[in-house]
Design an enzyme around this catalytic site. Structure first.
Site, short mmCIF file in Angstrom:
data_model
loop_
_atom_site.label_atom_id
_atom_site.label_comp_id
_atom_site.label_asym_id
_atom_site.label_seq_id
_atom_site.Cartn_x
_atom_site.Cartn_y
_atom_site.Cartn_z
N CYS A 50 36.20 57.75 39.49
CA CYS A 50 37.31 58.58 39.99
C CYS A 50 38.38 58.65 38.90
O CYS A 50 38.28 57.96 37.87
CB CYS A 50 37.91 57.93 41.25
SG CYS A 50 38.64 56.34 40.88
N HIS A 68 43.62 48.19 40.77
CA HIS A 68 44.18 47.86 42.09
C HIS A 68 45.58 47.28 42.02
O HIS A 68 46.20 47.01 43.05
CB HIS A 68 43.29 46.83 42.80
CG HIS A 68 41.92 47.33 43.08
ND1 HIS A 68 40.79 46.75 42.55
CD2 HIS A 68 41.49 48.36 43.82
CE1 HIS A 68 39.72 47.41 42.96
NE2 HIS A 68 40.12 48.38 43.73
N HIS A 123 42.12 42.29 50.11
CA HIS A 123 41.88 43.25 49.03
C HIS A 123 43.00 43.16 48.00
O HIS A 123 44.18 43.09 48.37
CB HIS A 123 41.79 44.68 49.58
CG HIS A 123 41.20 45.64 48.60
ND1 HIS A 123 41.96 46.18 47.57
CD2 HIS A 123 39.95 46.12 48.44
CE1 HIS A 123 41.17 46.98 46.85
NE2 HIS A 123 39.96 46.95 47.36
N GLU A 163 44.46 45.27 46.18
CA GLU A 163 45.49 46.31 46.28
C GLU A 163 46.53 45.93 47.34
O GLU A 163 47.74 46.05 47.11
CB GLU A 163 44.82 47.65 46.65
CG GLU A 163 45.81 48.79 46.78
CD GLU A 163 45.15 50.08 47.25
OE1 GLU A 163 44.02 50.39 46.81
OE2 GLU A 163 45.77 50.78 48.06
N ASN A 186 35.37 50.37 48.51
CA ASN A 186 35.15 51.79 48.82
C ASN A 186 33.66 52.15 48.80
O ASN A 186 33.22 52.98 49.57
CB ASN A 186 36.06 52.70 47.98
CG ASN A 186 35.55 52.98 46.59
OD1 ASN A 186 34.47 53.50 46.40
ND2 ASN A 186 36.35 52.65 45.59
#
Ligand code: SF4
Length: 274
Positions: free
Chosen positions: A13, A74, A124, A126, A216
């Protein structure tokens, strides 16, 4: 021969591409050691490839005394950033701008007097990063639940599904007197899920390529598996078994946001060889 179809959005991405480009550019200069705090992205094969180029993850930031520190996609924790700056270490901030947006909104909401709720996975990186920039003064919610505050500000982890986040927001609305919600979901994740879901309906078997540690990719797999029961999550072509493809004519391939093109290409070649 097996027909292979791939989704349009495949490979890195925007945020991952940007981060990898930044570190490779630095590595090419070859002047200094490059460290990442934890893996720069959640893809073991890519992390291994970067390690061969001298870009190595460390688990404890205190182990870094020289060279360049990379802030991963992240994001890192506030105390880690403070430590790096205090020590005068050089750094490259490769945090994805969309992740930074979550952080920015969360800090703004806190300053405006809202109790900040981060919808996301507690463990996570992030979410941990965003929470740390709130000095841990925030609430992480993974499922609809009540919070004992009337003025609530909500942000979410970038890789979640909107319906999932909205279910949590709806529950919060029952008690809140005032609620502000910033939609911080990354479109890229959503687009990939839509494309993969469509493809899954048109093929006999789906392959999802990506790190088993990638949130993801795992979510993409879970979603696709609900549509096409013959769906497999693999990291490399070596994880596939010939038996899976018996009587299969059409195979769909997709990958998570942190899956490099070279792994997708290897999988595609191998599927065509079965
Ligand atoms: S998936 Fe979205 S938020 Fe995550 S790194 Fe990629 S572009 Fe950034």
């Amino acid at each position: 021969m097996i027909e292979v179809y791939k989704t349009k959005n495949i490979g890195f991405c925007f945020g991952v591409k940007r981060a990898i480009k930044m570190v490779l550019k630095e590595a090419e200069k070859g002047n200094e050691k490059i460290h990442t705090i934890g893996p720069i992205i959640h893809n073991p094969q890519m992390v291994e490839m970067l390690a061969d180029k001298g870009i190595k993850p460390v688990t404890d930031i205190k182990d870094i005394n020289d060279g360049i520190v990379v802030f991963r996609t992240h994001g890192i924790r506030k105390e880690e950033e403070e430590y790096i700056k205090r020590k005068g270490l050089k750094y490259i901030d490769a945090t994805c701008p969309f992740v930074k947006k979550v952080r920015r909104y969360a800090i703004m909401l806190k300053k405006m007097g809202y109790k900040v709720v981060i919808v996301g996975e507690r463990e996570h990186p992030e979410v941990k990063s965003v929470l740390s920039y709130l000095d841990n003064d925030g609430i992480v919610l993974q499922k609809p639940d009540k919070v004992d505050f009337r003025k609530i500000g909500v942000v979410s982890q970038t890789t979640l599904e909107k319906e999932y986040v909205l279910d949590i927001v709806k529950e919060l609305l029952k008690e809140a007197k005032e609620l502000r919600f910033f939609d911080t979901i990354c479109d890229n994740t959503w687009i990939r899920k839509q494309e993969a879901s469509r493809l899954a309906q048109e093929v006999d078997l789906m392959i999802i390529v990506g790190g088993k540690n990638s949130s993801n990719t795992t979510k993409l797999y879970e979603k696709v598996k609900r549509i096409q029961p013959r769906t497999y999550h693999i990291e490399t072509d070596k994880d596939m078994e010939k038996d899976w493809f018996k009587d299969i004519k059409r195979v769909g391939i997709t990958g998570g946001a942190s899956t490099p093109d070279f792994l997708i290409d290897m999988v595609e070649r191998q599927v065509k060889n079965f």
